[in-house]
Design a protein around this motif. Structure first.
Motif, PDB file in Angstrom:
ATOM      1  N   ILE A  34       0.837  -1.210   0.000  1.00  0.00           N
ATOM      2  CA  ILE A  34       0.000   0.000   0.000  1.00  0.00           C
ATOM      3  C   ILE A  34       0.873   1.262   0.000  1.00  0.00           C
ATOM      4  N   PHE A  35       1.884   1.270   0.874  1.00  0.00           N
ATOM      5  CA  PHE A  35       2.773   2.442   0.952  1.00  0.00           C
ATOM      6  C   PHE A  35       3.588   2.599  -0.328  1.00  0.00           C
ATOM      7  N   TRP A  36       3.961   1.465  -0.920  1.00  0.00           N
ATOM      8  CA  TRP A  36       4.789   1.537  -2.139  1.00  0.00           C
ATOM      9  C   TRP A  36       4.018   2.198  -3.289  1.00  0.00           C
ATOM     10  N   ASP A  37       2.684   2.028  -3.299  1.00  0.00           N
ATOM     11  CA  ASP A  37       1.858   2.637  -4.345  1.00  0.00           C
ATOM     12  C   ASP A  37       1.488   4.085  -4.029  1.00  0.00           C
ATOM     13  N   SER A  38       1.904   4.590  -2.864  1.00  0.00           N
ATOM     14  CA  SER A  38       1.599   5.972  -2.477  1.00  0.00           C
ATOM     15  C   SER A  38       2.788   6.889  -2.782  1.00  0.00           C
ATOM     16  N   SER A  39       2.680   8.153  -2.336  1.00  0.00           N
ATOM     17  CA  SER A  39       3.781   9.103  -2.556  1.00  0.00           C
ATOM     18  C   SER A  39       5.053   8.664  -1.828  1.00  0.00           C
TER      19      SER A  39
END
Length: 274
Positions: free
Chosen positions: A63-68
């Motif tokens: 999830i974090f990898w797909d965020s800013s």
């Protein structure tokens, strides 16, 4: 690290110091890359709040990898890799040029620096600002990194170069710093006004940390002025550079404090108007 790259220009007439500058930049690349990856996993763990191993939870990491946060990791690692690549293709030293190495190494270093500075606009309160704020923010980060990153190369110059050469290096730096720091301050004041309207400075956490930062900035400016107006002219009279070596170390400590305070109020505290 950005200051280290510019030191190639400032110290181009002292090839014996360039090797030490390369080592300084390499350390910056390694520390910066490790810190970038570590910060990403710390963000994941802080969100989960379920212990140390939660930093590596596959679902949250995805999830974090797909965020800013993931974009910042990629942009910064690209920047560090580009700077490392530029060091490997520097070529033969030519101290008559403004950049004493090949044009290709300068081009690669430029893309590396641009990526690193750009990455700061991908997080925090700057993301919601207008395009002109982003440009001012970019300039502010670039000049701050240039100034603070040059303190160690300057210390090397006054530590290992002869007195006359140290005096020339410090005088050249002083001329550039007078212009650069003025722009830095103007950018900082304008950004502070945009974010706070100069309201709630004494009644909010953001205002408190901003005032702490401004106090440290005032201290480092006083040290810089003391160098330029008193210590640098005194070098040739005294015939040694020990006094200014100690003063530069103090300036470096204050600079590190400014970075630490900036990290606190830009990461954990938001402006009162946002």
């Amino acid at each position: 690290m950005i200051g280290g790259l510019f030191a190639f220009n400032l110290l181009r007439h002292q090839p014996e110091l360039l090797r030490r500058i390369k080592g300084y930049i390499k350390v910056g690349v390694l520390v910066g890359s490790a810190a970038t990856v570590a910060y990403f996993y710390i963000l994941v763990g802080a969100t989960m709040e379920e212990g140390l191993w939660s930093m590596f939870d596959p679902d949250m990491v995805s999830i974090f990898w797909d965020s800013s946060a993931g974009s910042i990791v990629l942009v910064r690692l690209f920047g560090y890799a580009s700077v490392a690549l530029s060091l490997s293709i520097l070529g033969k030293v030519c101290n008559h040029n403004a950049w004493p190495y090949s044009s290709l190494s300068l081009l690669v270093a430029f893309f590396g620096v641009a990526s690193l500075v750009y990455s700061f606009s991908l997080s925090g309160h700057s993301m919601s600002q207008a395009w002109y704020y982003q440009i001012i923010f970019f300039i502010h980060i670039l000049i701050a990194a240039w100034w603070l990153g040059l303190l160690f190369p300057l210390w090397l110059a006054v530590r290992y170069a002869i007195v006359e050469e140290s005096n020339i290096v410090l005088e050249n730096f002083g001329k550039l710093a007078a212009i650069a720091v003025s722009i830095l301050l103007l950018c900082g004041v304008w950004m502070s006004y945009e974010l706070t309207g100069w309201q709630g400075l004494m009644s909010s956490d953001y205002g408190f940390w901003l005032m702490v930062k401004l106090s440290l900035v005032a201290a480092i400016l006083a040290i810089a002025a003391y160098h330029k107006l008193h210590l640098v002219p005194l070098i040739l009279v005294l015939g040694n550079t020990r006094v200014i070596q100690k003063s530069i170390l103090i300036e470096k400590i204050v600079a590190s404090s400014i970075l630490a305070v900036t990290a606190v109020f830009t990461t954990f505290v938001g402006p009162p108007m946002h």
